[in-house]
Motif scaffolding. Structure first.
Motif, short mmCIF file in Angstrom:
data_model
loop_
_atom_site.label_atom_id
_atom_site.label_comp_id
_atom_site.label_asym_id
_atom_site.label_seq_id
_atom_site.Cartn_x
_atom_site.Cartn_y
_atom_site.Cartn_z
N ALA A 1 1.57 20.03 -13.12
CA ALA A 1 2.45 18.88 -13.38
C ALA A 1 2.12 18.21 -14.72
O ALA A 1 3.02 17.78 -15.45
N ARG A 2 0.86 18.14 -15.06
CA ARG A 2 0.48 17.50 -16.34
C ARG A 2 0.93 18.34 -17.53
O ARG A 2 1.02 17.80 -18.64
N GLY A 3 1.17 19.62 -17.32
CA GLY A 3 1.61 20.49 -18.41
C GLY A 3 3.11 20.47 -18.65
O GLY A 3 3.58 21.13 -19.58
N ARG A 4 3.84 19.72 -17.85
CA ARG A 4 5.29 19.58 -18.08
C ARG A 4 5.46 18.37 -19.01
O ARG A 4 5.93 17.30 -18.62
N TYR A 5 5.09 18.61 -20.26
CA TYR A 5 4.99 17.52 -21.24
C TYR A 5 6.32 16.83 -21.52
O TYR A 5 6.38 15.62 -21.70
N ALA A 6 7.40 17.61 -21.59
CA ALA A 6 8.69 17.04 -21.97
C ALA A 6 9.14 15.97 -20.98
O ALA A 6 9.72 14.95 -21.39
N ASP A 7 8.88 16.16 -19.70
CA ASP A 7 9.24 15.15 -18.70
C ASP A 7 8.53 13.84 -19.01
O ASP A 7 9.12 12.75 -18.90
N GLN A 8 7.26 13.92 -19.36
CA GLN A 8 6.47 12.73 -19.63
C GLN A 8 6.91 12.05 -20.93
O GLN A 8 6.98 10.82 -21.00
#
Length: 274
Positions: free
Chosen positions: A178-185
């Motif tokens: 989940a932390r690697g889904r940077y674009a969402d963040q």
């Protein structure tokens, strides 16, 4: 005692002009150390990450402000160099925490954000090894930990919204994919800060050509160049076992759409996709 003194003198201290907000295991410590060597960039007086906007928000803004240098010290530096000094800190959970961005926007109006991203599969493996070594992870098998992640994170964001002191162990320590889904963040932060106050860096580029990336950061911050620091890697961590090729391929395929959404933030395709 030092924290008590910091709180007592909070109003005489500076607040950060910029934050390194993540991502975890993407070179944030190395960039923090490099920037800390600049005479006009003031780190917290005790430690790198204050973690106020994620896990300590209930302590209040005076507690946070008490971590930073005195205004008088910043003013002396400004007189010496002819331009304002800027305080900063680095807490890589800020990027992922669902409430940190809103809190930062309220308490630090005008603040700038610096984000580093790397190959999310490599980041996930590195994070697992890191949490395992620190005792926050009990599942030694990375593949098993990834399989457990959805169940571990169920209800995490709702729990974190329960109050300013709310914490969720798995959200902070077990969010490998989940932390690697940077674009969402990044998309969550953009309406709060605007694209012009966010700088997103490819950590592979930083380690390959640190001088060029360092120059970009200083330009973004509006800070004069006063020479280069010594660039070093910090917080490297070996892995318990190599990742099987089939697992790596599956995870890489799963991140493809998310990685492509980074193009507008990085100004080109992420290095790990070339």
């Amino acid at each position: 005692m030092s924290r008590g003194a910091g709180r007592a003198t909070a109003l005489a201290r500076v607040l950060p002009s910029f934050l390194i907000v993540g991502a975890q295991r993407c070179g944030t410590t190395s960039l923090y150390r490099a920037l800390s060597a600049h005479p006009l960039l003031l780190k917290p007086v005790r430690h790198k990450g204050v973690h106020y906007f994620d896990v300590a928000y209930g302590r209040g803004l005076p507690w946070y402000q008490g971590h930073f240098p005195l205004r008088a010290a910043a003013a002396r530096l400004a007189r010496r160099h002819g331009t304002a000094a800027r305080a900063f800190e680095s807490s890589p959970y800020y990027l992922f925490h669902p409430l940190a961005g809103e809190r930062i926007a309220v308490d630090l109006p005008g603040v700038k954000l610096v984000v580093l991203v790397r190959d999310p599969v490599e980041r996930a493996c590195s994070a697992h090894a890191h949490e395992l070594a620190r005792g926050f992870e009990t599942e030694a098998c990375f593949e098993r930990a990834v399989d457990l992640e959805p169940d571990r994170l169920t209800g995490a964001e709702e729990s974190l919204r329960a109050g300013p002191d709310a914490v969720h162990h798995a959200h902070r320590h077990h969010a490998y994919l989940a932390r690697g889904r940077y674009a969402d963040q990044l998309d969550r932060l953009e309406p709060l800060f605007g694209r012009e106050r966010m700088l997103v860096l490819d950590s592979h580029a930083f380690f390959a050509d640190p001088e060029r990336v360092y120059d970009r950061v200083l330009e973004f911050l509006g800070v004069p160049h006063l020479g280069y620091p010594v660039f070093e890697r910090h917080n490297g961590r070996g892995r318990p076992a190599p990742l099987p090729c089939a697992v790596r391929r599956r995870l890489r395929d799963g991140f493809e759409a998310d990685d492509l959404r980074l193009t507008r933030w990085l100004g080109g395709e992420p290095s790990w996709r070339r």
